[in-house]
Every structure is written in C-alpha cells, then in structure tokens.
Design a protein around this motif. Structure first.
Motif, PDB file in Angstrom:
ATOM      1  N   SER A 157       0.841  -1.200   0.000  1.00 21.75           N
ATOM      2  CA  SER A 157       0.000   0.000   0.000  1.00 21.75           C
ATOM      3  C   SER A 157       0.875   1.248   0.000  1.00 21.75           C
ATOM      4  CB  SER A 157      -0.972  -0.010   1.182  1.00 21.75           C
ATOM      5  OG  SER A 157      -0.245  -0.104   2.373  1.00 21.75           O
ATOM      6  N   VAL A 158       0.235   2.386  -0.262  1.00 13.32           N
ATOM      7  CA  VAL A 158       0.968   3.634  -0.493  1.00 13.32           C
ATOM      8  C   VAL A 158       0.420   4.755   0.373  1.00 13.32           C
ATOM      9  CG1 VAL A 158       1.531   5.416  -2.201  1.00 13.32           C
ATOM     10  CG2 VAL A 158       1.461   3.025  -2.899  1.00 13.32           C
ATOM     11  N   GLY A 159       1.290   5.457   1.060  1.00 14.00           N
ATOM     12  CA  GLY A 159       0.975   6.749   1.664  1.00 14.00           C
ATOM     13  C   GLY A 159       0.187   6.675   2.960  1.00 14.00           C
ATOM     14  N   TYR A 160      -0.154   7.862   3.467  1.00 12.95           N
ATOM     15  CA  TYR A 160      -0.913   7.982   4.725  1.00 12.95           C
ATOM     16  C   TYR A 160      -2.238   7.233   4.624  1.00 12.95           C
ATOM     17  CZ  TYR A 160       2.207  11.597   6.537  1.00 12.95           C
ATOM     18  OH  TYR A 160       3.283  12.287   7.015  1.00 12.95           O
ATOM     19  N   GLY A 161      -2.541   6.534   5.700  1.00 10.05           N
ATOM     20  CA  GLY A 161      -3.807   5.807   5.752  1.00 10.05           C
ATOM     21  C   GLY A 161      -3.778   4.519   4.953  1.00 10.05           C
ATOM     22  N   ALA A 162      -2.676   4.292   4.221  1.00  9.49           N
ATOM     23  CA  ALA A 162      -2.543   3.084   3.388  1.00  9.49           C
ATOM     24  C   ALA A 162      -3.822   2.853   2.587  1.00  9.49           C
ATOM     25  CB  ALA A 162      -2.217   1.868   4.273  1.00  9.49           C
ATOM     26  N   PRO A 197      -1.733   8.530 -13.502  1.00  9.94           N
ATOM     27  CA  PRO A 197      -2.643   8.697 -12.373  1.00  9.94           C
ATOM     28  C   PRO A 197      -1.939   8.846 -11.019  1.00  9.94           C
ATOM     29  CG  PRO A 197      -2.542   6.390 -13.012  1.00  9.94           C
ATOM     30  CD  PRO A 197      -1.667   7.137 -13.983  1.00  9.94           C
ATOM     31  N   ILE A 198      -2.509   9.689 -10.176  1.00  8.19           N
ATOM     32  CA  ILE A 198      -2.090   9.770  -8.776  1.00  8.19           C
ATOM     33  C   ILE A 198      -2.574   8.504  -8.071  1.00  8.19           C
ATOM     34  CG2 ILE A 198      -2.586  10.969  -6.588  1.00  8.19           C
ATOM     35  CD1 ILE A 198      -2.536  13.594  -8.110  1.00  8.19           C
ATOM     36  N   ILE A 199      -1.729   7.967  -7.190  1.00 11.25           N
ATOM     37  CA  ILE A 199      -2.166   6.856  -6.339  1.00 11.25           C
ATOM     38  C   ILE A 199      -1.904   7.253  -4.882  1.00 11.25           C
ATOM     39  CG2 ILE A 199      -1.847   5.066  -8.086  1.00 11.25           C
ATOM     40  CD1 ILE A 199       0.856   4.445  -7.011  1.00 11.25           C
ATOM     41  N   GLY A 200      -2.739   6.798  -3.966  1.00 15.06           N
ATOM     42  CA  GLY A 200      -2.577   7.145  -2.556  1.00 15.06           C
ATOM     43  C   GLY A 200      -2.976   8.580  -2.289  1.00 15.06           C
ATOM     44  N   ARG A 201      -2.820   8.978  -1.029  1.00 22.19           N
ATOM     45  CA  ARG A 201      -3.214  10.335  -0.637  1.00 22.19           C
ATOM     46  C   ARG A 201      -2.130  11.347  -0.953  1.00 22.19           C
ATOM     47  NH1 ARG A 201      -5.697   9.277   5.279  1.00 22.19           N
ATOM     48  NH2 ARG A 201      -7.714   8.464   4.588  1.00 22.19           N
ATOM     49  N   VAL A 202      -2.569  12.545  -1.277  1.00 20.43           N
ATOM     50  CA  VAL A 202      -1.648  13.680  -1.440  1.00 20.43           C
ATOM     51  C   VAL A 202      -1.178  14.082  -0.050  1.00 20.43           C
ATOM     52  CG1 VAL A 202      -1.513  16.113  -2.111  1.00 20.43           C
ATOM     53  CG2 VAL A 202      -2.823  14.484  -3.522  1.00 20.43           C
ATOM     54  N   SER A 203       0.130  14.198   0.155  1.00 18.69           N
ATOM     55  CA  SER A 203       0.600  14.686   1.446  1.00 18.69           C
ATOM     56  C   SER A 203       1.145  16.105   1.315  1.00 18.69           C
ATOM     57  CB  SER A 203       1.581  13.703   2.096  1.00 18.69           C
ATOM     58  OG  SER A 203       2.588  13.308   1.204  1.00 18.69           O
ATOM     59  N   MET A 204       1.782  16.616   2.369  1.00 19.86           N
ATOM     60  CA  MET A 204       2.101  18.048   2.400  1.00 19.86           C
ATOM     61  C   MET A 204       3.089  18.464   1.313  1.00 19.86           C
ATOM     62  SD  MET A 204       3.596  20.316   5.548  1.00 19.86           S
ATOM     63  CE  MET A 204       2.282  19.876   6.680  1.00 19.86           C
TER      64      MET A 204
END
Ligand SMILES: *Cc1c(COP(=O)(O)O)cnc(C)c1O
Length: 368
Positions: A251-256, A295-302
C-alpha cells in the motif's frame, strides 16, 4: 519553459502572453464596454503587481481591499483602481483620497462619509443589491446615495449571483431590478463578471469586470477555458524525486488507502498540499509527464504526492511533472477535488515561486 535540476521542486509558470490574449478575448466579446480587470486576491494567485503590469491594456483595475490598491499605486500603476469593498472607517476613507482609489459604496454610512467630505475628487461606484444579498444598497438607499453623490459622476453597479447558470431565472430578476433602479439615470453602469461576459451579452453595458477568465479559466462547470477561447496562464510544475517498485498488495501513503493490484512502478512527485495542490483529489486524478497522463495513487501529502509510472517507463527521477496548466486543465483538477477553479488558483501557497514566461509552450496540448 523547463524545470532544470537547479529549479525549485515546484514552480508556478505564468505565461504573460496568455494574459494578453485573454484580455483581447474579453475585448472581442464586449467590444463596446470598458474593461475593469479584477486582480483581487493577488490576481487569483498570479501576483497583483505582475498582473497589473501585464494588463495595462485594461481600462482600470479592481481589487477587494484598500491595501491592494495602495500596493498598485506604490508600484506606479496610474489606472483607475476600484476597491470592491470600499472603506470601512476614516483611515481607509483617507487612503482612498490620498491614493485616488475609487470606492464601491455599498452602505449608507459609506455614502454619508463621502457626501459630507467637501472637495472629494474620487469617483464612487455605487452598488445596488439586486438579490445576491451580499454587498449593496436597497433600492431606496441606492436612490438616495446616487442623488447625494451625482456631482462625483458615479458608476452604478450590481453583481450577479447565478450568471454561470444560463437557465437560472435569478439573473433575469436581477437585471430587471437593476433596470428599475437605474433606467432613468444617465450614469454609466457595470454588471458583468466573467460568466456574464461569456453567457449574458446584454449585461456588458459600459464596464465589464472580468476576473477568472483573464487567467484563462472557465467559470462554467464542465467547461474548460480552452473551450471558451481562453489560454491558461498558470502552469504548476514539479518533478519526480524518487522511484520505487511495489509488489502486488503493497500500500501507499498515509492511511494506506491505495493498494497495488499488480507490480507497480511508483514515482514520488515533489509537490503536495503545502504548495496548494488539493488533498481532496481521489486516486486516478491525472498529472502530465512528457505529455502523458499518469494517475495519482494514494493520498496527497504536504510536500509530496505519488503517481503510478508502470505504464510510462520512460519517466524517472528528474522527470518534469505538470500538475495543471498547459496540456492539463486546472478545471479538470478542480472538478476531481470537488471544488472550483477559483480556489485552486488562489490557493497556490507563498512558498511556490512564480516564474514569468512568454509564448507558446509548444504542442503539448495537441499531442495529447
Ligand atoms: C470577483 C468579482 C468579479 C470578477 O468575478 P469573476 O467571476 O472572477 O469574473 C466581478 N465583480 C465583483 C463585484 C467581484 O467581486
């Protein structure tokens, strides 16, 4: 213009030729009207003084607040400058006199202050509330204010609530109310924002007040500026700073929140909501790399966001990424984020350097 390795991780490229072209588009749409170019909120994120200098072909400028008007004067702008909220107290009133700013008069108190000042030489814009119920005078107070301020040759104005909805009956009602209050008066009038300039030619009258469309953006949901004959001014660019390979199930990024359904080549882009890119976009929202939508995958972070490069093997560390602008309409991203183009343009943060450019960026759009 390309980002080089020495460039900042994110930059907002501002195409001043496109600003000129969009102003010319307003002229062509409303040939009989004078143009009050709306450059409030730092010219919708494009830079107040920069926009004013690029739009000297306009007949005047509008800002929201006194302080913005003073900044224009200090930068040497000699055009008429209208302050859309007018003055709130004596000090701001004095600033209007000192800097020859033209206030929008929307309250009885403002009208009284100007009427009582002998020898004032500023031209007021007197605003009638025709149903938006934000700023503006009632018909009675409007009538009274126009009589008291006639010697200052006011412009009479109103603002439309639903000009972006071609079928909304509200616009017809607002126009009728404005006509009732002003039809017998000789003063010049002003009604139209961008949506009205594009969709309601009968609102053009003496002064039009374009904001959003000058920046090449569409006020209509489901339409892009390009479809309206406009050119995007801002292109928000970043680059890939890391690449890695995920196994199926990673999984990728915050919150997976996003999980790879196949072996995935992931790219990390050096831009995030700290730059004004909206965190609200869902996975699948496109960015543009070498004119290919990825495509973007996972959440956008800061400070970062992640993209799926599996189907774009040529992209790698250092590749340039267009987040919106030339080749990828900002309107598309706004829609994905369930917001409007205004908030994205205004929301580009202070840490993002603005880089002025000119000319065409080439065939990126036609190659898509
Ligand atoms: C912001 C504003 C405009 C410009 O609106 P756009 O939709 O950006 O064209 C025009 N008139 C008034 C009174 C405004 O506040």
């Amino acid at each position: 213009m390309a980002l080089t390795s020495k460039s900042p991780p994110v930059a907002a490229l501002l195409n001043l030729d496109a600003l000129h072209a969009n102003l010319a588009r307003v002229r062509a749409l409303a040939p009989g009207a004078r143009i009050l170019a709306v450059i409030k909120a730092d010219a919708y994120g494009h830079g107040l003084v920069r926009a004013a200098h690029a739009l000297l072909g306009a007949d005047g400028f509008a800002v929201a607040r006194v302080e913005e008007g003073i900044r224009l004067r200090r930068a040497g702008i000699a055009h008429r400058v209208v302050v859309l909220q007018g003055y709130a107290d004596r000090e701001e009133f004095q600033a209007h006199l000192d800097h020859r700013l033209e206030p929008v008069i929307h309250s009885v108190a403002q009208a009284g202050m100007l009427a009582a000042h002998r020898g004032a030489r500023i031209r007021p814009w007197i605003k009638l509330d025709t149903g938006m119920n934000r700023l503006g005078l009632t018909p009675q107070a409007f009538d009274h204010a126009v009589k008291r301020l006639t010697h200052l040759q006011p412009v009479l104005m109103t603002h439309l609530a639903c000009a972006d909805a071609p079928d909304a009956p509200a616009t017809g009602r607002q126009l009728a109310a404005f006509e009732d209050a002003t039809g017998s008066l000789e003063h010049p009038v002003s009604i139209a924002n961008s949506a009205a300039i594009l969709a309601w030619p009968q609102t053009h009258r003496d002064w039009v007040r374009p904001g959003l469309m000058l920046y090449g953006l569409s006020p209509f949901e489901g339409k892009t500026g390009a479809e309206l004959g406009l050119r995007p001014v801002m292109t928000l660019k970043s680059r890939i700073i890391a690449v890695k390979v995920l196994q199926k199930g990673d999984s990728v990024g915050y919150g997976a929140t996003w999980t790879a359904g196949r072996p995935t080549r992931l790219g990390v882009v050096a831009a995030g909501y700290g730059d004004g890119y909206p965190r609200e976009v869902p996975p699948g929202t496109p960015v543009l790399i070498d004119d290919v939508r990825v495509p973007i995958i996972g959440r956008v972070s800061m400070d970062m966001l992640t993209v799926d490069l599996t189907d774009h093997p040529r992209a790698g560390p250092g590749s340039e990424v267009v987040l919106w602008g030339e080749g990828l309409p900002l309107e598309t991203i706004a829609r994905r984020a369930r917001t409007i183009p205004y908030t994205l343009a205004c929301g580009v943060t202070a840490r993002v350097p603005r880089v002025e450019t000119e000319g065409d960026y080439g065939a990126s759009e036609s190659r898509l």
